[in-house]
Write a protein that holds these residues in place. Structure first.
Motif, PDB file in Angstrom:
ATOM      1  N   CYS A  33       8.709 -67.864 -48.032  1.00  0.00           N
ATOM      2  CA  CYS A  33       8.398 -66.439 -47.859  1.00  0.00           C
ATOM      3  C   CYS A  33       7.068 -66.179 -47.166  1.00  0.00           C
ATOM      4  O   CYS A  33       6.976 -65.259 -46.353  1.00  0.00           O
ATOM      5  CB  CYS A  33       8.435 -65.676 -49.184  1.00  0.00           C
ATOM      6  SG  CYS A  33      10.079 -65.610 -49.940  1.00  0.00           S
ATOM      7  N   SER A  34       6.030 -66.940 -47.482  1.00  0.00           N
ATOM      8  CA  SER A  34       4.726 -66.730 -46.865  1.00  0.00           C
ATOM      9  C   SER A  34       3.849 -67.926 -47.201  1.00  0.00           C
ATOM     10  O   SER A  34       4.241 -68.822 -47.942  1.00  0.00           O
ATOM     11  CB  SER A  34       4.077 -65.429 -47.365  1.00  0.00           C
ATOM     12  OG  SER A  34       3.831 -65.504 -48.760  1.00  0.00           O
ATOM     13  N   HIS A  88       5.290 -54.568 -49.949  1.00  0.00           N
ATOM     14  CA  HIS A  88       4.251 -55.569 -49.737  1.00  0.00           C
ATOM     15  C   HIS A  88       4.579 -56.540 -48.607  1.00  0.00           C
ATOM     16  O   HIS A  88       3.684 -57.202 -48.074  1.00  0.00           O
ATOM     17  CB  HIS A  88       4.028 -56.363 -51.031  1.00  0.00           C
ATOM     18  CG  HIS A  88       5.217 -57.183 -51.448  1.00  0.00           C
ATOM     19  ND1 HIS A  88       6.327 -56.614 -52.044  1.00  0.00           N
ATOM     20  CD2 HIS A  88       5.477 -58.504 -51.346  1.00  0.00           C
ATOM     21  CE1 HIS A  88       7.215 -57.558 -52.304  1.00  0.00           C
ATOM     22  NE2 HIS A  88       6.737 -58.703 -51.889  1.00  0.00           N
ATOM     23  N   GLN A  89       5.846 -56.651 -48.220  1.00  0.00           N
ATOM     24  CA  GLN A  89       6.213 -57.574 -47.152  1.00  0.00           C
ATOM     25  C   GLN A  89       6.074 -56.948 -45.768  1.00  0.00           C
ATOM     26  O   GLN A  89       6.404 -57.571 -44.768  1.00  0.00           O
ATOM     27  CB  GLN A  89       7.646 -58.070 -47.369  1.00  0.00           C
ATOM     28  CG  GLN A  89       7.755 -58.978 -48.590  1.00  0.00           C
ATOM     29  CD  GLN A  89       9.185 -59.234 -49.007  1.00  0.00           C
ATOM     30  OE1 GLN A  89      10.057 -58.393 -48.846  1.00  0.00           O
ATOM     31  NE2 GLN A  89       9.434 -60.405 -49.561  1.00  0.00           N
ATOM     32  N   GLN A 140      12.904 -52.398 -51.006  1.00  0.00           N
ATOM     33  CA  GLN A 140      12.150 -53.636 -51.165  1.00  0.00           C
ATOM     34  C   GLN A 140      12.967 -54.604 -52.008  1.00  0.00           C
ATOM     35  O   GLN A 140      13.217 -54.369 -53.195  1.00  0.00           O
ATOM     36  CB  GLN A 140      10.816 -53.330 -51.837  1.00  0.00           C
ATOM     37  CG  GLN A 140       9.963 -54.523 -52.211  1.00  0.00           C
ATOM     38  CD  GLN A 140       8.720 -54.078 -52.960  1.00  0.00           C
ATOM     39  OE1 GLN A 140       7.910 -53.306 -52.447  1.00  0.00           O
ATOM     40  NE2 GLN A 140       8.565 -54.546 -54.195  1.00  0.00           N
ATOM     41  N   CYS A 178      12.944 -61.233 -49.145  1.00  0.00           N
ATOM     42  CA  CYS A 178      12.808 -62.672 -48.933  1.00  0.00           C
ATOM     43  C   CYS A 178      13.410 -63.413 -50.114  1.00  0.00           C
ATOM     44  O   CYS A 178      13.405 -62.920 -51.239  1.00  0.00           O
ATOM     45  CB  CYS A 178      11.335 -63.063 -48.759  1.00  0.00           C
ATOM     46  SG  CYS A 178      11.126 -64.834 -48.396  1.00  0.00           S
ATOM     47  N   SER A 197       1.392 -64.164 -41.164  1.00  0.00           N
ATOM     48  CA  SER A 197       1.304 -62.710 -41.313  1.00  0.00           C
ATOM     49  C   SER A 197       1.844 -62.053 -40.047  1.00  0.00           C
ATOM     50  O   SER A 197       1.228 -62.151 -38.975  1.00  0.00           O
ATOM     51  CB  SER A 197      -0.152 -62.285 -41.547  1.00  0.00           C
ATOM     52  OG  SER A 197      -0.255 -60.878 -41.628  1.00  0.00           O
ATOM     53  N   TYR A 223       0.674 -52.263 -46.776  1.00  0.00           N
ATOM     54  CA  TYR A 223       1.873 -51.864 -47.499  1.00  0.00           C
ATOM     55  C   TYR A 223       2.629 -50.792 -46.725  1.00  0.00           C
ATOM     56  O   TYR A 223       2.039 -49.912 -46.109  1.00  0.00           O
ATOM     57  CB  TYR A 223       1.514 -51.316 -48.877  1.00  0.00           C
ATOM     58  CG  TYR A 223       0.702 -52.260 -49.728  1.00  0.00           C
ATOM     59  CD1 TYR A 223       1.189 -53.513 -50.075  1.00  0.00           C
ATOM     60  CD2 TYR A 223      -0.564 -51.894 -50.194  1.00  0.00           C
ATOM     61  CE1 TYR A 223       0.448 -54.381 -50.856  1.00  0.00           C
ATOM     62  CE2 TYR A 223      -1.314 -52.752 -50.985  1.00  0.00           C
ATOM     63  CZ  TYR A 223      -0.807 -53.996 -51.313  1.00  0.00           C
ATOM     64  OH  TYR A 223      -1.543 -54.858 -52.089  1.00  0.00           O
ATOM     65  N   ILE A 255      14.294 -62.550 -44.831  1.00  0.00           N
ATOM     66  CA  ILE A 255      13.400 -63.694 -44.701  1.00  0.00           C
ATOM     67  C   ILE A 255      13.855 -64.777 -45.670  1.00  0.00           C
ATOM     68  O   ILE A 255      14.099 -64.507 -46.848  1.00  0.00           O
ATOM     69  CB  ILE A 255      11.947 -63.287 -45.005  1.00  0.00           C
ATOM     70  CG1 ILE A 255      11.533 -62.069 -44.168  1.00  0.00           C
ATOM     71  CG2 ILE A 255      10.990 -64.451 -44.755  1.00  0.00           C
ATOM     72  CD1 ILE A 255      10.206 -61.473 -44.590  1.00  0.00           C
ATOM     73  N   ILE A 270      13.905 -54.793 -46.513  1.00  0.00           N
ATOM     74  CA  ILE A 270      13.184 -56.047 -46.312  1.00  0.00           C
ATOM     75  C   ILE A 270      13.276 -56.856 -47.600  1.00  0.00           C
ATOM     76  O   ILE A 270      13.018 -56.343 -48.695  1.00  0.00           O
ATOM     77  CB  ILE A 270      11.697 -55.838 -45.970  1.00  0.00           C
ATOM     78  CG1 ILE A 270      11.526 -55.134 -44.633  1.00  0.00           C
ATOM     79  CG2 ILE A 270      10.978 -57.188 -45.903  1.00  0.00           C
ATOM     80  CD1 ILE A 270      10.072 -54.967 -44.227  1.00  0.00           C
TER      81      ILE A 270
END
Length: 556
Positions: A487-488, A141-142, A126, A211, A495, A147, A235, A209
């Motif tokens: 990122c989000s 969490h991504q 992560q 971001c 999502s 999760y 990301i 993963i």
């Protein structure tokens, strides 16, 4: 998408994408960690967890380790007030490489490894973000939805070799190296060994993963350490953060500061350079110009290549009102979106796409570029985060007196040269080692990102295409997310399960032709396909406009 299988495939020394020397080294190290007499169970429980620290730490000189068993459905990740409860797992908290820096401060490489009771045979690294300096809960969490830990992945995270979320570590040369790449190599290597020691077999597949700064770390792994991961999702990767995006932060701050109204003390108030009403008008103008070009007016600019917008169309013909923008505001926006340049007109960073998400209150564009401080003491993320990094470790030597407001676009970029190579991941588009081992790289970027331009990631992918031609599709694809911020979040279908898409590609050979994305805060109940660039989601003209099945990926 379906949940990853919980089967525990065995990693063979001749498995595709696994160098023989790496597989052999891991097998030997795992044997040493497991100990000559105690083989770890394939499924962890509280009793096995309790003994992991004393059993595994002695095999690694300088490693300290603590183990904690967390029962199923007993807690959420620290800092999460809602959302899914965690599956049963063993949490290992560790530190290594303890030392005192030349700045007199103590340093170590901290990490957290969470080992699920019901392991699926995979490891997820992560990525971090910001200046790092904290060990974030290693839950994956991504990996939306939910999760990765709850889906059976062992997950690891790290503080990148320093223990404060500020850029003060930049005053210690080793801490710079650790933050840029060295700590991540060590943590990835150790995590694989600990996983093997805990389960008595190595992870069959390993994924990354990240971001933002974690996206930069993801790209760094494909370039410097291609042996570590089978699949990588980067990301909004901060590929030019040390000499590029940070310059853009200064450029944008100065452009907005120049038009900001003055407060009671006579000083400009950055947050008021554009009001919420101004941003809403900007959003409306972008939607009017570009929304329906994907076949449907739905609040998303899903065909950005066709978008032609000029904020001059919004300029007031008379007095300033909430329904128009002043001439200075239009000029500042044109200056920002064209991208940072020196006095000779040479580009210092990329421009920005005109995406309607930048004007929506759910987006973080204001937080990054303007903030909300009612005084001249700005609280934009550019000022309190990017300026910190600029002063602490992007210029050499560090300079706490260097301000975004006084950054000289002719003179100061050269002060970033000494260590830009350490953080830069924009130049290597061949990815020779990663491609040779069969690695798969997914890139994703929000079109309304306020700190790293989506144009930068598109440019990287175009340069990859120039090297690899049609073969690029065999190992890398780019997905742009209309309306998504950094990122989000934002007015977007933000999502999406990039991890499952990556697993399907790596393990089953199914390259993602589209990825389903769902709305969260702004568009609940909506789904859209994310399409591999340069394709875009286009409404078919019939069917439920809120359902991704009513859309096709088109290349026009």
């Amino acid at each position: 998408m379906p949940r990853p299988t919980t089967a525990r495939p065995t990693l063979r020394a001749d498995a595709p994408g696994t160098p023989l020397r790496l597989a052999t080294a891991l097998a030997l190290l795992g044997t040493a960690l497991a100990g000559p007499a105690a083989a770890a169970p394939a499924v962890l429980d509280a009793s096995a967890c309790a003994g992991l620290a004393t059993r595994l730490a002695p095999a690694q000189p300088g490693l300290t380790l603590q183990a904690e068993w967390i029962p199923a459905q007993a807690q959420r990740p620290p800092g999460q007030a809602d959302g899914p409860l965690l599956a049963a797992h063993c949490r290992l908290a560790g530190r290594m490489a303890e030392r005192t820096g030349i700045d007199g401060q103590p340093y170590h490489i901290g990490f957290e490894l969470r080992l699920p009771a019901d392991w699926n045979g995979r490891l997820l690294y992560q990525g971090g973000g910001g200046n790092d300096g904290v060990v974030r809960p290693a839950v994956g969490h991504q990996a939306a939805p939910g999760y990765a830990l709850n889906r059976g992945f062992a997950v690891v995270s790290t503080d990148a070799g320093h223990q404060k979320p500020t850029a003060d570590f930049g005053f210690d040369p080793q801490a710079r190296v650790d933050n840029a790449y060295a700590a991540h190599d060590r943590v990835a290597t150790l995590a694989k060994a600990l996983v093997q020691g805990a389960y008595a077999q190595p992870a069959a597949r390993s994924y990354f993963i990240g971001c933002s700064g974690g996206g930069r770390q993801a790209m760094m792994m494909t370039q410097r350490f291609p042996q570590h991961f089978d699949g990588v999702l980067a990301i909004a990767p901060a590929m030019r953060v040390s000499k590029g995006a940070t310059i853009a932060a200064a450029w944008d701050t100065q452009a907005l500061q120049a038009i900001a109204p003055k407060g009671g003390d006579g000083q400009p108030v950055l947050s008021q350079a554009l009001s919420d009403a101004d941003l809403a008008r900007l959003r409306d103008g972008i939607l009017q110009a570009c929304d329906a070009q994907d076949g449907l007016a739905d609040g998303l600019v899903s065909h950005p290549a066709a978008c032609r917008f000029d904020p001059a169309a919004l300029q007031c013909r008379g007095a300033k009102t909430e329904q128009c923008l002043s001439a200075p505001q239009v000029g500042a926006l044109q200056r920002i979106f064209a991208g940072a340049r020196d006095s000779q007109g040479r580009a210092l960073y990329f421009g920005w796409p005109w995406d309607a998400g930048i004007g929506h209150p759910a987006n973080d564009w204001r937080a990054w570029k303007l903030g909300r401080s009612p005084t001249a003491q700005a609280d934009s993320r550019h000022v309190f985060l990017m300026q910190d990094a600029l002063q602490g470790y992007f210029v050499t030597p560090p300079d706490r007196g260097l301000s975004l407001y006084r950054f000289d676009f002719d003179r100061d970029p050269a002060r970033m040269d000494a260590h830009a190579w350490m953080f830069n991941t924009a130049d290597d588009v061949a990815l020779t080692g990663f491609k040779a081992r069969g690695g798969k790289l997914l890139l994703a970027h929000g079109m309304a990102d306020a700190i790293f331009s989506a144009h930068e990631t598109v440019d990287y992918h175009q340069r990859m295409r120039a090297v690899h031609g049609a073969g690029l599709d065999d190992f890398s694809r780019l997905f742009l997310v209309p309306g998504m911020g950094h990122c989000s979040g934002g007015a977007a279908t933000d999502s999406f399960d990039g991890l499952q898409a990556l697993v399907d590609w790596v393990e089953d050979g199914r390259a993602p032709a589209r990825i389903t994305a769902r709305g969260t805060r702004v568009f609940p109940g909506r789904s859209r396909p994310l399409c591999p660039w340069p394709q875009h989601a286009h409404y078919n003209g019939q069917g439920d406009p809120e359902d991704e099945r009513s859309f096709s990926c088109r290349g026009d």
